[in-house]
Design a protein around this motif. Structure first.
Motif, mmCIF file in Angstrom:
data_model
loop_
_atom_site.group_PDB
_atom_site.id
_atom_site.type_symbol
_atom_site.label_atom_id
_atom_site.label_comp_id
_atom_site.label_asym_id
_atom_site.label_seq_id
_atom_site.Cartn_x
_atom_site.Cartn_y
_atom_site.Cartn_z
ATOM 1 N N CYS A 95 0.841 -1.190 0.000
ATOM 2 C CA CYS A 95 0.000 0.000 0.000
ATOM 3 C C CYS A 95 0.882 1.248 0.000
ATOM 4 O O CYS A 95 1.738 1.393 0.879
ATOM 5 C CB CYS A 95 -0.896 -0.001 1.238
ATOM 6 S SG CYS A 95 -1.903 1.479 1.398
ATOM 7 N N PRO A 96 0.723 2.141 -0.982
ATOM 8 C CA PRO A 96 1.587 3.324 -1.047
ATOM 9 C C PRO A 96 1.605 4.136 0.236
ATOM 10 O O PRO A 96 2.636 4.683 0.614
ATOM 11 C CB PRO A 96 0.978 4.131 -2.206
ATOM 12 C CG PRO A 96 0.327 3.115 -3.067
ATOM 13 C CD PRO A 96 -0.207 2.084 -2.114
ATOM 14 N N SER A 97 0.458 4.205 0.937
ATOM 15 C CA SER A 97 0.420 5.011 2.153
ATOM 16 C C SER A 97 1.331 4.439 3.231
ATOM 17 O O SER A 97 1.872 5.173 4.056
ATOM 18 C CB SER A 97 -1.013 5.129 2.677
ATOM 19 O OG SER A 97 -1.544 3.863 3.010
ATOM 20 N N VAL A 98 1.530 3.112 3.239
ATOM 21 C CA VAL A 98 2.453 2.491 4.192
ATOM 22 C C VAL A 98 3.870 2.967 3.912
ATOM 23 O O VAL A 98 4.628 3.330 4.821
ATOM 24 C CB VAL A 98 2.379 0.951 4.100
ATOM 25 C CG1 VAL A 98 3.479 0.315 4.948
ATOM 26 C CG2 VAL A 98 1.012 0.458 4.554
ATOM 27 N N ARG A 141 2.872 9.584 -7.118
ATOM 28 C CA ARG A 141 2.036 10.767 -6.910
ATOM 29 C C ARG A 141 1.994 11.136 -5.427
ATOM 30 O O ARG A 141 2.088 12.309 -5.054
ATOM 31 C CB ARG A 141 0.620 10.495 -7.428
ATOM 32 C CG ARG A 141 -0.366 11.624 -7.169
ATOM 33 C CD ARG A 141 -1.745 11.265 -7.689
ATOM 34 N NE ARG A 141 -2.250 10.032 -7.115
ATOM 35 C CZ ARG A 141 -2.787 9.960 -5.893
ATOM 36 N NH1 ARG A 141 -2.863 11.034 -5.131
ATOM 37 N NH2 ARG A 141 -3.248 8.812 -5.438
ATOM 38 N N ILE A 142 1.863 10.107 -4.578
ATOM 39 C CA ILE A 142 1.803 10.358 -3.141
ATOM 40 C C ILE A 142 3.137 10.903 -2.636
ATOM 41 O O ILE A 142 3.181 11.815 -1.810
ATOM 42 C CB ILE A 142 1.417 9.073 -2.384
ATOM 43 C CG1 ILE A 142 -0.014 8.664 -2.757
ATOM 44 C CG2 ILE A 142 1.514 9.280 -0.880
ATOM 45 C CD1 ILE A 142 -0.418 7.304 -2.225
ATOM 46 N N PRO A 175 5.112 13.017 -17.851
ATOM 47 C CA PRO A 175 4.021 13.992 -18.046
ATOM 48 C C PRO A 175 3.289 14.361 -16.758
ATOM 49 O O PRO A 175 2.608 15.391 -16.706
ATOM 50 C CB PRO A 175 3.075 13.269 -19.017
ATOM 51 C CG PRO A 175 3.916 12.241 -19.687
ATOM 52 C CD PRO A 175 4.890 11.800 -18.643
ATOM 53 N N PHE A 176 3.418 13.519 -15.729
ATOM 54 C CA PHE A 176 2.694 13.761 -14.484
ATOM 55 C C PHE A 176 3.545 14.512 -13.456
ATOM 56 O O PHE A 176 3.104 14.747 -12.338
ATOM 57 C CB PHE A 176 2.239 12.426 -13.875
ATOM 58 C CG PHE A 176 1.388 11.603 -14.801
ATOM 59 C CD1 PHE A 176 0.031 11.856 -14.921
ATOM 60 C CD2 PHE A 176 1.954 10.602 -15.578
ATOM 61 C CE1 PHE A 176 -0.756 11.104 -15.784
ATOM 62 C CE2 PHE A 176 1.177 9.845 -16.441
ATOM 63 C CZ PHE A 176 -0.184 10.102 -16.545
ATOM 64 N N ILE A 177 4.752 14.870 -13.839
ATOM 65 C CA ILE A 177 5.681 15.525 -12.914
ATOM 66 C C ILE A 177 5.790 17.002 -13.261
ATOM 67 O O ILE A 177 5.948 17.367 -14.426
ATOM 68 C CB ILE A 177 7.073 14.863 -12.986
ATOM 69 C CG1 ILE A 177 6.963 13.382 -12.634
ATOM 70 C CG2 ILE A 177 8.049 15.558 -12.040
ATOM 71 C CD1 ILE A 177 8.251 12.618 -12.835
ATOM 72 N N GLY A 178 5.696 17.850 -12.248
ATOM 73 C CA GLY A 178 5.786 19.292 -12.469
ATOM 74 C C GLY A 178 7.163 19.720 -12.944
ATOM 75 O O GLY A 178 8.159 19.020 -12.753
#
Length: 258
Positions: A95-98, A141-142, A175-178
């Motif tokens: 789980c990414p949040s972990v 993303r997280i 493309p998803f990175i600022g």
């Protein structure tokens, strides 16, 4: 205490952030009250979303550290602190949040370094052995959300030894990175690590002096870790979790009786 800090702390305490960490926002924003307060509120939003408030040396964190794939190096004058991951630490099945909560714990430790707030920190990923099972857009993303909300600058993201597959994965993410984040991202081989880190910050497994054994890393973390939140906030969160668990058990019992 510098002028204005106490007023700032009075405004951040209702957020539940401990004074120790709230002061980091003040320092990071060079005493600009509104910017520091906005930073603290942004961190609270991220912390609420991913459970960072209660991030600590729990069983999951210790297990990840003892996997031998984490290392940290304190900041040096003129050089950022370093948070390093080795190889297959990232796993899309986790789980990414972990993983983010573990990163939050590690960053807390780095912030105890004398020059960390001033110089920021560098994120180093040794990509050797990484494959598709280690790739997660959600996790990336997280991480970006976390890094941009912490009271410390992320100065650089270094990917070591990227394979062709890793480069392809990064192209998918691009493309998803600022724009600002892209400017901080660099690719290097292990032999080029000296181009981005102070010589005293190289880990043992790459021929440096920084202990990278799981036992040494865990001992370093235990010595410096402090919760993000106040004792009162921790107690309130514990009571909230206990109440939620009790309600869930009662509901299950009621359904079983019916």
């Amino acid at each position: 205490m510098p002028e204005g800090v106490e007023k700032f702390l009075r405004e951040t305490r209702p957020l539940g952030i401990s004074d120790r960490w709230a002061e980091r926002f003040w320092v990071q924003k060079k005493g600009r009250h509104e910017d520091a307060l906005a930073g603290a509120k942004a961190f609270k939003a991220t912390a609420d979303e991913y459970g960072i408030w209660t991030a600590g040396l729990d069983e999951e964190a210790v297990e990840s550290i003892m996997s031998g794939k984490v290392w940290i190096a304190d900041a040096r004058p003129g050089h950022p602190a370093v948070l390093g991951f080795r190889g297959k630490f990232h796993d899309a099945s986790v789980c990414p949040s972990v993983m983010v909560r573990l990163v939050a714990v590690l960053v807390q430790v780095l912030l105890s370094s004398e020059h960390a707030v001033e110089n920021g920190f560098c994120f180093v990923m040794d990509a050797e052995g990484i494959g598709w099972n280690n790739f997660s857009l959600d996790a990336e993303r997280i991480y970006m959300s976390l890094f941009t909300s912490l009271p410390v600058r992320l100065t650089r993201i270094v990917t070591l030894n990227p394979s062709l597959l890793m480069r392809a994965m990064m192209n998918l993410m691009w493309p998803f990175i600022g724009t600002k984040m892209r400017e901080r991202m660099v690719l290097r081989t292990s032999e080029q690590l000296g181009e981005v880190l102070h010589p005293d910050q190289h880990p043992e497994y790459l021929g440096g002096a920084i202990p990278s054994s799981p036992e040494a890393v865990l001992a370093r973390i235990r010595a410096s870790y402090r919760p993000w939140v106040t004792e009162e906030q921790l107690a309130a969160l514990a009571a909230e979790r206990s109440g939620a668990a009790g309600s869930g058990a009662a509901a299950a019992s009621s359904e079983a009786s019916a």
